[in-house]
Motif scaffolding. Structure first.
Motif, PDB file in Angstrom:
ATOM      1  N   LEU A 133      -2.572 -25.496 -15.741  1.00 33.39           N
ATOM      2  CA  LEU A 133      -3.766 -26.146 -15.921  1.00 33.39           C
ATOM      3  C   LEU A 133      -4.267 -26.987 -14.518  1.00 33.39           C
ATOM      4  O   LEU A 133      -3.448 -27.342 -13.771  1.00 33.39           O
ATOM      5  N   VAL A 134      -5.452 -27.279 -14.658  1.00 31.41           N
ATOM      6  CA  VAL A 134      -5.974 -28.014 -13.300  1.00 31.41           C
ATOM      7  C   VAL A 134      -5.546 -29.258 -13.253  1.00 31.41           C
ATOM      8  O   VAL A 134      -5.017 -29.502 -11.952  1.00 31.41           O
ATOM      9  N   ARG A 135      -5.257 -29.992 -14.365  1.00 31.65           N
ATOM     10  CA  ARG A 135      -4.491 -31.379 -14.241  1.00 31.65           C
ATOM     11  C   ARG A 135      -3.198 -31.330 -13.889  1.00 31.65           C
ATOM     12  O   ARG A 135      -2.494 -32.316 -13.233  1.00 31.65           O
ATOM     13  N   ASP A 136      -2.378 -30.030 -13.849  1.00 34.61           N
ATOM     14  CA  ASP A 136      -1.197 -29.793 -13.309  1.00 34.61           C
ATOM     15  C   ASP A 136      -0.862 -29.792 -11.950  1.00 34.61           C
ATOM     16  O   ASP A 136       0.279 -30.252 -11.130  1.00 34.61           O
ATOM     17  N   LEU A 137      -1.921 -29.788 -11.201  1.00 29.68           N
ATOM     18  CA  LEU A 137      -2.074 -30.102  -9.540  1.00 29.68           C
ATOM     19  C   LEU A 137      -2.669 -31.493  -9.267  1.00 29.68           C
ATOM     20  O   LEU A 137      -3.952 -31.527  -9.364  1.00 29.68           O
ATOM     21  N   SER A 138      -1.876 -32.181  -8.981  1.00 22.70           N
ATOM     22  CA  SER A 138      -1.979 -33.701  -8.959  1.00 22.70           C
ATOM     23  C   SER A 138      -2.978 -33.930  -7.724  1.00 22.70           C
ATOM     24  O   SER A 138      -3.247 -33.159  -6.750  1.00 22.70           O
ATOM     25  N   LEU A 139      -3.756 -35.142  -8.064  1.00 18.98           N
ATOM     26  CA  LEU A 139      -4.887 -35.373  -7.027  1.00 18.98           C
ATOM     27  C   LEU A 139      -4.182 -35.889  -5.581  1.00 18.98           C
ATOM     28  O   LEU A 139      -4.795 -35.654  -4.496  1.00 18.98           O
ATOM     29  N   LEU A 140      -2.780 -36.311  -5.757  1.00 19.88           N
ATOM     30  CA  LEU A 140      -2.263 -36.485  -4.356  1.00 19.88           C
ATOM     31  C   LEU A 140      -2.130 -35.220  -3.665  1.00 19.88           C
ATOM     32  O   LEU A 140      -2.312 -35.100  -2.480  1.00 19.88           O
ATOM     33  N   TRP A 141      -1.432 -34.183  -4.196  1.00 19.78           N
ATOM     34  CA  TRP A 141      -1.346 -32.772  -3.544  1.00 19.78           C
ATOM     35  C   TRP A 141      -2.688 -32.200  -2.984  1.00 19.78           C
ATOM     36  O   TRP A 141      -2.780 -31.537  -2.188  1.00 19.78           O
ATOM     37  N   ARG A 142      -3.671 -32.390  -4.127  1.00 20.31           N
ATOM     38  CA  ARG A 142      -5.147 -32.126  -3.500  1.00 20.31           C
ATOM     39  C   ARG A 142      -5.452 -32.657  -2.247  1.00 20.31           C
ATOM     40  O   ARG A 142      -6.074 -32.103  -1.278  1.00 20.31           O
ATOM     41  N   ALA A 143      -5.178 -34.001  -2.083  1.00 18.07           N
ATOM     42  CA  ALA A 143      -5.500 -34.740  -1.088  1.00 18.07           C
ATOM     43  C   ALA A 143      -4.851 -34.353   0.280  1.00 18.07           C
ATOM     44  O   ALA A 143      -5.419 -34.114   1.301  1.00 18.07           O
ATOM     45  N   VAL A 144      -3.542 -33.988  -0.127  1.00 19.91           N
ATOM     46  CA  VAL A 144      -2.665 -33.361   1.086  1.00 19.91           C
ATOM     47  C   VAL A 144      -3.296 -32.207   1.637  1.00 19.91           C
ATOM     48  O   VAL A 144      -3.476 -31.951   2.983  1.00 19.91           O
ATOM     49  N   ILE A 145      -3.658 -31.236   0.544  1.00 20.40           N
ATOM     50  CA  ILE A 145      -4.142 -29.883   1.207  1.00 20.40           C
ATOM     51  C   ILE A 145      -5.320 -30.324   1.845  1.00 20.40           C
ATOM     52  O   ILE A 145      -5.726 -29.454   2.745  1.00 20.40           O
ATOM     53  N   ALA A 146      -6.338 -31.039   1.417  1.00 23.15           N
ATOM     54  CA  ALA A 146      -7.598 -31.174   2.353  1.00 23.15           C
ATOM     55  C   ALA A 146      -7.366 -31.829   3.375  1.00 23.15           C
ATOM     56  O   ALA A 146      -7.947 -31.210   4.568  1.00 23.15           O
ATOM     57  N   LEU A 147      -6.407 -32.672   3.630  1.00 25.40           N
ATOM     58  CA  LEU A 147      -6.159 -33.091   5.068  1.00 25.40           C
ATOM     59  C   LEU A 147      -5.552 -32.048   5.812  1.00 25.40           C
ATOM     60  O   LEU A 147      -5.896 -32.221   7.009  1.00 25.40           O
ATOM     61  N   THR A 148      -4.775 -31.127   5.308  1.00 24.71           N
ATOM     62  CA  THR A 148      -3.979 -30.531   6.129  1.00 24.71           C
ATOM     63  C   THR A 148      -4.977 -29.413   6.515  1.00 24.71           C
ATOM     64  O   THR A 148      -5.056 -29.047   7.765  1.00 24.71           O
ATOM     65  N   ILE A 149      -5.923 -28.862   5.775  1.00 23.47           N
ATOM     66  CA  ILE A 149      -6.918 -27.981   6.024  1.00 23.47           C
ATOM     67  C   ILE A 149      -7.946 -28.555   7.334  1.00 23.47           C
ATOM     68  O   ILE A 149      -8.212 -27.775   8.382  1.00 23.47           O
ATOM     69  N   GLY A 150      -8.313 -29.810   6.935  1.00 23.07           N
ATOM     70  CA  GLY A 150      -9.350 -30.428   7.971  1.00 23.07           C
ATOM     71  C   GLY A 150      -8.699 -30.664   9.464  1.00 23.07           C
ATOM     72  O   GLY A 150      -9.253 -30.409  10.182  1.00 23.07           O
ATOM     73  N   TYR A 151      -7.499 -31.215   9.565  1.00 23.00           N
ATOM     74  CA  TYR A 151      -7.032 -31.463  10.751  1.00 23.00           C
ATOM     75  C   TYR A 151      -6.315 -30.251  11.432  1.00 23.00           C
ATOM     76  O   TYR A 151      -6.161 -30.105  12.640  1.00 23.00           O
ATOM     77  N   SER A 152      -6.028 -29.242  10.624  1.00 22.71           N
ATOM     78  CA  SER A 152      -5.532 -27.900  11.154  1.00 22.71           C
ATOM     79  C   SER A 152      -6.540 -27.432  12.256  1.00 22.71           C
ATOM     80  O   SER A 152      -5.910 -26.773  13.204  1.00 22.71           O
ATOM     81  N   SER A 153      -7.639 -27.657  11.809  1.00 19.16           N
ATOM     82  CA  SER A 153      -8.697 -26.866  12.826  1.00 19.16           C
ATOM     83  C   SER A 153      -8.625 -27.621  14.197  1.00 19.16           C
ATOM     84  O   SER A 153      -8.862 -27.127  15.237  1.00 19.16           O
ATOM     85  N   PHE A 154      -8.588 -29.076  14.203  1.00 21.21           N
ATOM     86  CA  PHE A 154      -8.448 -29.803  15.243  1.00 21.21           C
ATOM     87  C   PHE A 154      -7.348 -29.454  16.126  1.00 21.21           C
ATOM     88  O   PHE A 154      -7.249 -29.296  17.385  1.00 21.21           O
ATOM     89  N   LEU A 155      -6.080 -29.419  15.379  1.00 16.27           N
ATOM     90  CA  LEU A 155      -4.817 -29.368  16.160  1.00 16.27           C
ATOM     91  C   LEU A 155      -4.815 -27.764  16.567  1.00 16.27           C
ATOM     92  O   LEU A 155      -4.090 -27.320  17.742  1.00 16.27           O
ATOM     93  N   ALA A 156      -5.478 -26.835  16.071  1.00 22.34           N
ATOM     94  CA  ALA A 156      -5.488 -25.378  16.409  1.00 22.34           C
ATOM     95  C   ALA A 156      -6.074 -25.437  17.938  1.00 22.34           C
ATOM     96  O   ALA A 156      -5.546 -24.765  18.766  1.00 22.34           O
TER      97      ALA A 156
END
Length: 270
Positions: A133-156
């Motif tokens: 279920l969507v609620r099984d993916l916690s908002l904490l991990w959604r936030a981590v994924i978003a920050l990971t994607i956002g910063y990976s472009s700068f670090l690249a």
């Protein structure tokens, strides 16, 4: 050099800004210790420090690995990989982190869950897996994924610039010695590139700590969210957000000083 001149040079090099900050930090600490109001605010807000640091550390580690992979793809011999890498970097860098947080949390997460359920459907039917279920993916991990994607472009881009700064003659020499592509990267390119990329990497890590405050918009209980909840309930906005700024300053300036020390040691051993 005359003693007076040496003393003047030392006085000029002394980090007066740091001394001023230390005095301010100690003064605020005294206020927190002796004021019931500020002490209570500090106790409440500081409960989110673990989440703030944890989100920043995990997201930055994942962003570093992803960014390195994107940078290597952008430097590969494959035109398709180079174009895909450039597409990723330009698109992600053009999206604000806050927008990316909302998109990953409320668009990407449901799509990811739907894709998982589609792929795992045969196993779910036979009872080997449960429907996600969507609620099984916690908002904490959604936030981590978003920050990971956002910063990976700068670090690249940081990794790409650092790798390209290495003299090609050294790479050719390593190739002549019979080292494989991976060995050339691990033994020749990466150790030298790290000294070049460490300063911007450390700056981005400090920025990650600050940008982790954005996860509060998803209700993640970091120090910003704890401050928002307390201030909205007590109406002590001045005290609460003053303490919040104080904690962020302690975190970011301490990290900056520590990382600069590491950077100086890397230069000294180079």
């Amino acid at each position: 050099m005359q003693p007076a001149q040496r003393a003047a040079d030392k006085a000029e090099e002394f980090p007066w800004w740091l001394a001023a900050f230390a005095v301010m930090a100690v003064a605020i600490a005294v206020v927190i210790a002796f004021s019931d109001i500020y002490g209570q605010v500090f106790l409440v807000v500081s409960k989110g420090i673990g989440i703030t640091i944890g989100v920043a550390l995990i997201a930055f580690l994942l962003a570093t690995l992803l960014g390195l992979g994107i940078a290597l793809a952008g430097l590969s011999d494959s035109k398709a990989l180079r174009q895909a890498s450039r597409f990723y970097v330009e698109v992600i860098r053009g999206i604000p982190i806050l927008v990316l947080l909302f998109y990953v949390a409320f668009v990407g997460a449901p799509a990811l869950v739907a894709l998982y359920n589609l792929i795992a459907a045969p196993l779910v039917e036979h009872g080997f897996l449960d429907t996600l279920l969507v609620r099984d993916l916690s908002l904490l991990w959604r936030a981590v994924i978003a920050l990971t994607i956002g910063y990976s472009s700068f670090l690249a881009e940081i990794f790409r610039a650092g790798i390209q700064s290495i003299d090609k003659g050294q790479i050719e020499a390593a190739k002549a010695l019979g080292l494989s592509r991976f060995q050339r990267f691990r033994l020749v390119v990466l150790p030298q590139a790290l000294k070049v990329i460490f300063p911007p990497l450390s700056n981005d890590f400090v920025s990650m700590v600050k940008d982790s405050s954005l996860v509060s918009v998803l209700g993640v209980s970091d120090i910003t969210q704890m401050a928002k909840v307390y201030a909205s309930g007590s109406f002590r906005f001045f005290e609460t957000y003053s303490i919040l700024a104080y904690i962020y300053l302690l975190l970011t300036i301490s990290l900056s000083l520590l990382l600069r020390r590491v950077e100086r040691r890397m230069r000294a051993t180079g």
